[in-house]
Scaffold this motif. Structure first.
Motif, PDB file in Angstrom:
ATOM      1  N   LEU A  29       0.869  -1.196   0.000  1.00 44.88           N
ATOM      2  CA  LEU A  29       0.000   0.000   0.000  1.00 44.88           C
ATOM      3  C   LEU A  29       0.897   1.236   0.000  1.00 44.88           C
ATOM      4  O   LEU A  29       1.932   1.246   0.653  1.00 44.88           O
ATOM      5  N   ILE A  83     -12.972   2.618   3.443  1.00 45.84           N
ATOM      6  CA  ILE A  83     -11.613   2.246   3.011  1.00 45.84           C
ATOM      7  C   ILE A  83     -11.370   0.776   3.299  1.00 45.84           C
ATOM      8  O   ILE A  83     -10.891   0.019   2.444  1.00 45.84           O
ATOM      9  N   THR A  84     -11.740   0.343   4.533  1.00 43.88           N
ATOM     10  CA  THR A  84     -11.560  -1.056   4.893  1.00 43.88           C
ATOM     11  C   THR A  84     -12.299  -1.957   3.907  1.00 43.88           C
ATOM     12  O   THR A  84     -11.754  -2.954   3.408  1.00 43.88           O
ATOM     13  N   MET A  87     -10.576  -2.197   0.619  1.00 47.39           N
ATOM     14  CA  MET A  87      -9.368  -3.004   0.677  1.00 47.39           C
ATOM     15  C   MET A  87      -9.704  -4.500   0.667  1.00 47.39           C
ATOM     16  O   MET A  87      -8.907  -5.320   0.246  1.00 47.39           O
ATOM     17  N   PHE A 426      -8.931   5.418  -3.029  1.00 40.84           N
ATOM     18  CA  PHE A 426      -8.513   4.134  -2.469  1.00 40.84           C
ATOM     19  C   PHE A 426      -8.684   2.966  -3.440  1.00 40.84           C
ATOM     20  O   PHE A 426      -8.013   1.944  -3.298  1.00 40.84           O
ATOM     21  N   LYS A 430      -5.727   0.360  -3.942  1.00 41.32           N
ATOM     22  CA  LYS A 430      -5.956  -1.084  -3.992  1.00 41.32           C
ATOM     23  C   LYS A 430      -5.339  -1.682  -5.268  1.00 41.32           C
ATOM     24  O   LYS A 430      -4.593  -2.669  -5.213  1.00 41.32           O
ATOM     25  N   ALA A 433      -1.591  -1.646  -5.011  1.00 37.97           N
ATOM     26  CA  ALA A 433      -1.015  -2.655  -4.124  1.00 37.97           C
ATOM     27  C   ALA A 433      -0.925  -4.013  -4.835  1.00 37.97           C
ATOM     28  O   ALA A 433      -0.078  -4.839  -4.503  1.00 37.97           O
TER      29      ALA A 433
END
Lengths: 443, 603
Positions: A29, A83-84, A87, A426, A430, A433
């Motif tokens: 991230l 956000i969680t 992800m 985000f 993601k 990442a």
């Protein structure tokens, strides 16, 4: 024993790999962007409190949910939840469901046009319970996904007229729907995709012409038509004079000159007949806010006074007077920059601008390091949309741009916009990442 | 493609940095270089609120309140906040027409949309009481308390003067830049003479306001604020009861009454008749009342004690006698035959000394005295001799405070006129005039002109046997307890004290035995007086000067009644009552009061 041992080892190895995978994800991230995101959100929250802070009331709490600052904290908290969630969703989801998300958002935009609620002149809100939601905010990331998706399987998109038309239709559709809602400001954000197209190989000549038309449009507002026409004619002759041998060049220059003159002449028509009165006034206010400081010039005049009175160091946190005493309109949302300018002065403004520049450059760097076209295009879309908001929002508060009601990303008060920008950013993080896996998958 | 696009990534980054740089530069320009935004920000939020000091009060010599500040209420409007549903009801409540309402609101909007301006001036106490409960229904309208001058008694209007909004002309002349448009200022009388003492010192409060003009606290915690300092209170020399009493006596007459305390020059009463109610020139009806007073043919605004220039008449014979004694051209025993072929006379007498001549007001006597004064054989040439004599005589006369303004603490004082050789040169030509040309001066006629205040001062000089203090109406300013410097200074005439005796004796006889002046005669107080009758086209003006008691006098006065007939008739009566009232506190002579009150001496 041995077998058991091996089994156990394999089991352990799997667990270790999974852990490593998770570790890898966390490590991959981009924490720099996340840090900048939370810095901007937190500073925004403090400034929203500064706006609503009332000198005469003693114990006001930044957490009070009857104040904008308290409510913004709820939006921030829910954003962390969002956000969680983002992800946890598989990174392949965005690629696979890009068109579906886009279609859903378009449907929402049509719905809101039919059944939405009108707030402050634009019919762009859904009201559920006590909360209002603005679908047009969410249309941005969906459109970005759709554009990325389209470009990812049309490598030579800018070489065919047909695919260019489709591309412009993808961004044009939500923009038109949003204009129909009466929110021209948000619709204009879609012009930011020009930057993405430029990056992806769109002809700079056409972009240049687009920019030139805008520049010309603005110039005609400042300079009498006749002078401009004379200037165009003189420049044309200079061009022709240098290259007298090439007749083709002469024709091109002549055609261009005529086109330019047409634009100049048409400006009057556009300003008086196409633009709505309040839009005309915003342009007039940009040119000369002093002409009617209490009328259409009020916003710009007061906004500049608030920022200008901040001086070098600013008046200090909660010490601003112009913003506190309601001289600046829409100060928690569109004019939030005034609070920075007034309370934190030139230094504070520069820090904020610096944070945005860091964020934007970082995002372009992230976009560049993507292995897939989809992720890269999406990354540039994020950069372009944020850049457009940043440039227009701050530009309008200091009188460099007409007043267009769009928020400062992560900073302005408002649930819809904070959520939408959070999602926008985000999804990119993601994708970033997992960039190695995306590469594998593409191959 | 990648090659080309990698250069484009720098173009994009450069664009971002360029835009940010433009912002930073523009911000530097408006935040650091340009200070006008700071000033504009201050003018946005700082409202300068003037704290008006309360104007000084005025008391009479016994400590009775004469002038005070009564609360009045201005209705202010902030057009931005106005939200009237029922204009008709509002207009009815405040007693204005709908047209007036629209006009006033327009004017307020023209001034400012967000700042308060006065909508209706000076709402009375009663109206305020009725409207204050309704005001809550009218957002944008509010009451601003202010004060107006008010007067406890319907008296002394001519001396107190009035206050009003400062005129454009006065604003321009205000070199100290103290006043602002709309300020109240003393316009006449004591209010204007003692403006500097009465007005106090304005304070200023800087407050912060929001965009709707709502107060948001003190600017810089009040560090720049100043308190207002109330004006100084004044104590007048006037006896308000006496003043009101004399004003009543003067009802239906035109003229003036001035009474002084001889030992100090303090003015005890200062009456100009006809007069008016001082309250009528304070408040919202000011202009209507003022123009009514201005058009009144009896001229109530004409301050007769200071502005009424009249020939002094026979009272001037006292001055002639005193000058002659001082010059040594007569002695108290000098007698002249009453030769009525040179100048007319009245009453049965033939050969009087000075005391007798004053008692009977013998015209030929003073003709002779004046001739001796003017023609003393200094020069062979009669004309030149007269001129020298006139000059010497004039010096003496001026020392009585004649011919120039005395310098009372009231505006618009006139000085009268004592003729100079230059005047006669102009009238008759150089060396073309002599005693026989100007002898009328001998008996206070001719070119002599004085005002009633000077007559009263003459009475005070005789009472004091030779000196006077400039008459004044304010005996104490603030806590200092002193009048202005110039009123503490003794002014001596050119006449020695010893010469006053025969004149005083003559004046005592006037009251004791005179035909008309018996009206000034009192049982327990020895009054000295001198009548005068000034010829006029209609009925003669009636003049009387007096002081009492003869020894250690407490009061000196002049009464001038226009068209009052023989001086003694009206003027002496008023003088007597006034002295009695002042020294004894009351009068038992109700018949005399009735006689004075019913006498209508002008139409």
């Amino acid at each position: 024993m041995y077998g058991e041992n091996t089994n156990g080892r394999i089991h352990f190895k799997r667990r270790f790999l999974r852990l490593r995978e998770q570790n890898n994800f966390i490590n991959r991230l981009d924490w720099g962007v996340i840090l900048l995101y939370f810095l901007l959100v937190a500073l925004g929250w403090l400034n929203i409190f500064a706006v609503v802070f009332d000198v005469q009331q003693q114990d006001q709490s930044i957490f009070d949910i009857s104040l904008n600052s308290g409510r913004q904290l709820i939006w921030i908290a829910t954003s962390v939840g969002l956000i969680t969630l983002l992800m946890l969703i598989d990174f392949r989801f965005y690629d696979s469901f890009a068109y579906l998300l886009y279609a859903a958002v378009i449907l929402f935009l049509i719905f809101v046009l039919l059944f939405g609620r009108e707030i402050a002149g634009s019919k762009s809100w859904f009201t559920i319970g006590g909360f209002s939601l603005q679908p047009s905010e969410f249309a941005k990331f969906a459109t970005a996904l759709a554009v990325a998706k389209y470009l990812s399987h049309n490598n030579k998109a800018f070489e065919s007229i047909r695919s260019q038309i489709i591309l412009f239709a993808i961004i044009g559709l939500p923009a038109i729907l949003i204009i129909l809602q009466g929110d021209t400001g948000t619709a204009m954000v879609y012009s930011a995709f020009a930057l993405v197209f430029y990056r992806e190989g769109f002809s700079p000549l056409l972009l240049g012409i687009g920019v030139a038309v805008v520049v010309l449009f603005v110039l005609t507002l400042f300079i009498p038509q006749l002078y401009l026409i004379i200037a165009v004619v003189v420049t044309s002759f200079l061009f022709i004079g240098i290259n007298t041998k090439k007749t083709k060049r002469i024709v091109t220059v002549a055609v261009a000159a005529v086109a330019v003159i047409c634009v100049i002449v048409s400006v009057d028509f556009i300003v008086t007949d196409v633009l709505k009165p309040h839009q005309q006034n915003r342009i007039k206010a940009l040119i000369n806010p002093d002409a009617d400081p209490l009328g259409y010039g009020w916003n710009v005049t007061q906004s500049k006074i608030a920022i200008g009175s901040g001086g070098f160091w600013g008046k200090g946190f909660l010490e601003g007077t112009q913003t506190k005493f309601d001289f600046v309109p829409e100060q928690s949302t569109d004019f939030i920059f005034c609070t920075i300018g007034e309370e934190h002065g030139w230094i504070g403004s520069m820090v904020l601008i610096g944070l945005f520049v860091l964020l934007l450059i970082r995002i372009t760097a992230i976009a560049e390091r993507q292995k897939s076209t989809f992720a890269r295009v999406y990354g540039y879309s994020v950069a372009a949309i944020l850049f457009f908001h940043f440039a227009v929002n701050i530009g309008m508060t200091i009188g460099l741009f007409p007043v267009i009601g769009i928020p400062l990303p992560f900073f302005s008060y408002g649930g819809s916009s904070l959520w939408a920008f959070t999602i926008l950013l985000f999804i990119l993080l993601k994708l970033d990442a997992h960039r190695m896996q995306i590469l594998n998958r593409a191959q | 493609m990648n090659m080309m696009n990698s250069s484009r990534k720098y173009v994009i980054r450069l664009t971002i940095i360029l835009v940010a740089a433009i912002f930073v530069i523009k911000l530097f320009a408006i935040q650091v270089l340009d200070i006008q935004y700071k000033l504009k920000a201050d003018s946005n939020i700082i409202e300068r609120e003037v704290r008006h000091p309360s104007r000084g009060l005025i008391y009479d010599r016994k400590g009775k309140l004469v002038v005070f500040n009564a609360p009045v209420y201005d209705l202010e409007v902030v057009p931005k906040d106005v939200n009237l549903k029922d204009t008709a009801a509002f207009c009815k409540l405040f007693d204005i027409t709908q047209e007036e309402f629209a006009e006033k609101l327009d004017a307020a909007k023209r001034y400012s949309y967000v700042k308060p301006s006065i909508f209706i001036k000076q709402i009375s106490n009663q109206t305020f009481a009725t409207v204050q409960d309704f005001l809550i229904n009218y957002p944008g309208f509010r009451i601003q308390p202010r004060t107006n001058r008010a007067y406890t008694r319907r008296a002394l209007a001519n001396a107190l003067g009035y206050t009003g909004e400062i005129s454009k002309y006065q604003l321009e002349r205000d070199s100290a830049n103290y006043y602002r448009q709309g300020d109240y200022i003393g316009i006449s009388g004591l209010e204007s003479m003692y403006e500097d003492q009465l007005r106090g010192k304005r304070g200023v409060r800087y407050k912060m306001v929001n965009v709707r003009g709502v107060e948001k606290g003190a600017f810089q915690d009040g560090a720049l604020d100043t308190m207002s300092i109330p004006g100084e209170n004044l104590q007048a020399t006037i006896d308000l009861d006496l003043q009101a009493y004399v004003e009543t006596l003067m009802k239906g007459k035109k003229g003036s009454v001035v009474a002084l305390e001889p030992k100090t020059g303090e003015v005890l009463c200062f009456v100009s008749a006809p007069t008016y109610d001082p309250n009528s020139l304070s408040g919202r009806d000011y202009s209507r009342n003022y123009s009514k007073l201005l058009s009144d043919t009896a001229k109530p605004l004409y301050n007769r004690p200071l502005m009424g220039i009249y020939p002094p008449g026979s009272i001037f014979k006292t001055v002639q006698g005193l000058i002659a004694l001082q010059e040594g051209i007569i002695t108290p025993e000098t007698r002249f035959p009453c030769d009525r072929s040179i100048i007319s006379c009245h009453g049965p007498h033939s050969y009087e000394d000075l005391k007798g001549a004053i008692e009977v007001s013998c015209n030929p006597y003073f003709w002779n005295v004046y001739k001796r004064m003017l023609n003393r054989g200094v020069s062979e040439n009669t004309f030149e001799d007269t001129e020298i004599g006139l000059k010497a005589w004039r010096e003496h006369v001026l020392s009585f405070g004649f011919g120039t303004t005395l310098g009372i603490d009231l505006p618009n004082e006139k000085g009268g006129y004592i003729p100079t050789p230059a005047l006669y040169d102009k009238l008759y030509g150089d060396n073309r005039w002599k005693f026989s040309t100007i002898y009328s001066n001998a008996i206070g006629q001719g070119e002599l002109q004085i005002v009633p205040l000077q007559m009263a001062n003459l009475a005070a000089i005789i009472a004091n046997r030779g000196y006077y203090y400039i008459p004044h109406l304010i005996k104490s300013i603030g806590d200092g307890g002193q009048p202005l410097e110039k009123y503490r200074e003794k002014h001596y005439t050119t006449i020695d004290a010893s010469h006053f005796t025969p004149v005083v004796e003559g004046m005592a006889e006037v009251v004791k035995t005179g035909t008309g002046s018996y009206r000034a005669k009192l049982k327990d107080i020895e009054v000295c007086g001198k009548t005068g009758t000034v010829q006029n086209n209609g009925e003669d003006h009636s003049v009387f000067i007096a002081f009492a008691p003869k020894d250690n006098p407490q009061i000196a006065l002049s009464v001038y009644v226009e068209n009052g007939g023989q001086g003694a008739r009206a003027a002496a009566g008023i003088a007597g009552l006034l002295i009695e009232k002042y020294i004894q506190g009351c009068t038992e002579r109700t018949q005399m009061e009735e006689y004075i009150l019913k006498g209508d001496f002008y139409d």
